[in-house]
Design an enzyme around this catalytic site. Structure first.
Site, mmCIF file in Angstrom:
data_model
loop_
_atom_site.group_PDB
_atom_site.id
_atom_site.type_symbol
_atom_site.label_atom_id
_atom_site.label_comp_id
_atom_site.label_asym_id
_atom_site.label_seq_id
_atom_site.Cartn_x
_atom_site.Cartn_y
_atom_site.Cartn_z
ATOM 1 N N ASP A 99 -14.751 9.532 -6.945
ATOM 2 C CA ASP A 99 -13.782 8.669 -7.614
ATOM 3 C C ASP A 99 -12.795 9.590 -8.332
ATOM 4 O OD1 ASP A 99 -12.415 7.027 -9.410
ATOM 5 O OD2 ASP A 99 -14.154 5.764 -9.781
ATOM 6 N N SER A 145 5.050 5.574 -4.853
ATOM 7 C CA SER A 145 5.646 4.349 -4.316
ATOM 8 C C SER A 145 7.130 4.329 -4.618
ATOM 9 C CB SER A 145 4.971 3.143 -4.984
ATOM 10 O OG SER A 145 5.712 1.976 -4.732
ATOM 11 N N TYR A 170 1.798 -0.466 -12.499
ATOM 12 C CA TYR A 170 1.634 0.334 -11.275
ATOM 13 C C TYR A 170 2.848 1.246 -11.094
ATOM 14 C CZ TYR A 170 1.611 1.207 -6.197
ATOM 15 O OH TYR A 170 1.660 1.784 -4.962
ATOM 16 N N LYS A 204 2.901 5.341 -11.078
ATOM 17 C CA LYS A 204 3.417 6.108 -9.937
ATOM 18 C C LYS A 204 4.609 6.981 -10.366
ATOM 19 C CE LYS A 204 0.872 4.897 -6.341
ATOM 20 N NZ LYS A 204 -0.117 5.871 -5.824
HETATM 21 N N1 LIG Z 1 0.355 0.222 1.311
HETATM 22 C C1 LIG Z 1 1.550 0.169 0.726
HETATM 23 O O1 LIG Z 1 2.377 -0.721 1.004
HETATM 24 C C2 LIG Z 1 1.941 1.230 -0.267
HETATM 25 C C3 LIG Z 1 3.233 1.206 -0.794
HETATM 26 C C4 LIG Z 1 3.602 2.178 -1.702
HETATM 27 C C5 LIG Z 1 2.693 3.152 -2.076
HETATM 28 N N2 LIG Z 1 1.442 3.154 -1.562
HETATM 29 C C6 LIG Z 1 0.503 4.195 -1.997
HETATM 30 O O2 LIG Z 1 0.018 4.886 -0.868
HETATM 31 C C7 LIG Z 1 -1.330 5.295 -1.098
HETATM 32 C C8 LIG Z 1 -2.210 4.795 0.022
HETATM 33 O O3 LIG Z 1 -2.061 3.401 0.131
HETATM 34 P P1 LIG Z 1 -2.875 2.546 1.194
HETATM 35 O O4 LIG Z 1 -2.053 1.364 1.519
HETATM 36 O O5 LIG Z 1 -3.367 3.406 2.299
HETATM 37 O O6 LIG Z 1 -4.078 2.068 0.274
HETATM 38 P P2 LIG Z 1 -5.459 1.417 0.686
HETATM 39 O O7 LIG Z 1 -5.814 0.504 -0.422
HETATM 40 O O8 LIG Z 1 -5.419 0.902 2.081
HETATM 41 O O9 LIG Z 1 -6.452 2.671 0.665
HETATM 42 C C9 LIG Z 1 -6.665 3.378 -0.517
HETATM 43 C C10 LIG Z 1 -7.921 4.206 -0.370
HETATM 44 O O10 LIG Z 1 -8.113 4.841 -1.639
HETATM 45 C C11 LIG Z 1 -9.453 4.667 -2.026
HETATM 46 N N3 LIG Z 1 -9.515 4.653 -3.485
HETATM 47 C C12 LIG Z 1 -9.125 3.659 -4.322
HETATM 48 N N4 LIG Z 1 -9.401 3.988 -5.587
HETATM 49 C C13 LIG Z 1 -9.975 5.216 -5.543
HETATM 50 C C14 LIG Z 1 -10.492 6.092 -6.523
HETATM 51 N N5 LIG Z 1 -10.492 5.749 -7.809
HETATM 52 N N6 LIG Z 1 -10.986 7.284 -6.138
HETATM 53 C C15 LIG Z 1 -11.018 7.627 -4.825
HETATM 54 N N7 LIG Z 1 -10.558 6.834 -3.840
HETATM 55 C C16 LIG Z 1 -10.053 5.642 -4.204
HETATM 56 C C17 LIG Z 1 -9.889 3.349 -1.419
HETATM 57 O O11 LIG Z 1 -11.307 3.282 -1.293
HETATM 58 C C18 LIG Z 1 -9.176 3.370 -0.091
HETATM 59 O O12 LIG Z 1 -9.938 3.984 0.916
HETATM 60 C C19 LIG Z 1 -1.709 4.752 -2.474
HETATM 61 O O13 LIG Z 1 -1.530 5.755 -3.444
HETATM 62 C C20 LIG Z 1 -0.728 3.645 -2.674
HETATM 63 O O14 LIG Z 1 -0.503 3.377 -4.050
HETATM 64 C C21 LIG Z 1 1.034 2.215 -0.663
#
Ligand SMILES: NC(=O)c1ccc[n+]([C@@H]2O[C@H](COP(=O)([O-])OP(=O)(O)OC[C@H]3O[C@@H](n4cnc5c(N)ncnc54)[C@H](O)[C@@H]3O)[C@@H](O)[C@H]2O)c1
Length: 249
Positions: free
Chosen positions: A56, A143, A156, A160
């Site tokens: 984590d 993000s 959030y 970020k």
């Molecule tokens: N999906 C989107 O539209 C989007 C948009 C902007 C930014 N992001 C950013 O991109 C990154 C990846 O997004 P995603 O869509 O693949 O997310 P997701 O939710 O599909 O996957 C996130 C992964 O991180 C893991 N995770 C969550 N909390 C954790 C912790 N405390 N310690 C370790 N692992 C942890 C989860 O288990 C999961 O496997 C994130 O930082 C997210 O904020 C995503």
């Protein structure tokens, strides 16, 4: 050798797969060890090298152990990708509501994962990179909300923006060690939520995007791979939008 957080699914999984395919040994880390193991298996099955670590990112000591076991396993550390994040939901399933209706305890998971998680990883990884003496790469997945703001996701967005600001600042501190630090600011990425939408709903959701579709995790992985490559030796302190043109500056 790459250490990727939150690599059990989504963008982190795509980054782990891409780095594995390009020949990097990958520490596939995630709070969900089952998911991390599955992705490490995928990297191995594709002919790469990988280990899975359950960690984590909000657990400072746990992150230290994860970095240590990675270095023990692979003998070094070159690339660190801070990808773990919680995209607008917390453990209570809270999703997008006006800031003035929230309570302080609801802010914690956003700040802890999206900002403190990055600090925890960098605090443990940077001394290793400096000690090795051959440079390195720090990449933070943030993000577009960090750059342009997002209603009902203010905390959030703030976390970020903090991660992006930290990454720019650390770039200034570690540049003299040939360590680069950059952020990738993502727009909406393809995920299970979109698979459930019909064409009309998807079209409506994508209206603000110049390229009217969600981003693919592989597109984020491609930019991360470029920033991690030797071709990006002179790129540091930047925040790269990858967002289908939803914002243009
Ligand atoms: N999906 C989107 O539209 C989007 C948009 C902007 C930014 N992001 C950013 O991109 C990154 C990846 O997004 P995603 O869509 O693949 O997310 P997701 O939710 O599909 O996957 C996130 C992964 O991180 C893991 N995770 C969550 N909390 C954790 C912790 N405390 N310690 C370790 N692992 C942890 C989860 O288990 C999961 O496997 C994130 O930082 C997210 O904020 C995503």
């Amino acid at each position: 050798m790459a250490f990727v957080t939150g690599a059990g699914q989504g963008v982190g999984r795509a980054i782990a797969q891409r780095f594995g395919a390009e020949g990097a040994a990958v520490a596939v880390t995630d709070v969900n060890i089952v998911a991390a193991r599955a992705v490490a298996e995928e990297v191995l099955a594709a002919g790469g090298r990988a280990i899975a670590i359950g960690v984590d990112v909000t657990d400072y000591d746990g992150v230290g152990s994860a970095v240590d076991s990675t270095v023990t396993e692979f003998g070094r550390l070159d690339i660190v990708v801070n990808n773990a994040g919680n995209v607008g939901t917390d453990a209570r399933g809270w999703t997008m509501k006006p800031f003035w209706t929230t309570e302080p305890d609801e802010w914690q998971s956003f700040i802890n994962v999206n900002l403190f998680g990055v600090l925890n990883v960098c605090r443990h990884a940077i001394p290793v990179l400096i000690e090795q003496g051959v440079g390195g790469r720090l990449i933070s997945i943030v993000s577009d909300a960090a750059r342009t703001g997002e209603p009902k996701l203010e905390v959030y967005a703030a976390a970020k923006a903090g991660a992006a600001g930290f990454t720019r600042s650390i770039a200034k501190s570690v540049g003299r060690y040939n360590i680069t630090a950059n952020s990738i600011a993502l727009g909406t990425m393809w995920g299970p939520g979109y698979a459930a939408m019909d064409c009309e709903q998807l079209a409506e959701r994508m209206k603000p995007y110049l390229i009217r579709r969600p981003g693919q995790p592989e597109e984020a992985a491609a930019l991360a791979a470029h920033l991690a490559s030797a071709e990006a030796d002179w790129i540091t302190g930047q925040t790269y939008p990858l967002n289908g043109g939803i914002s243009t500056s």
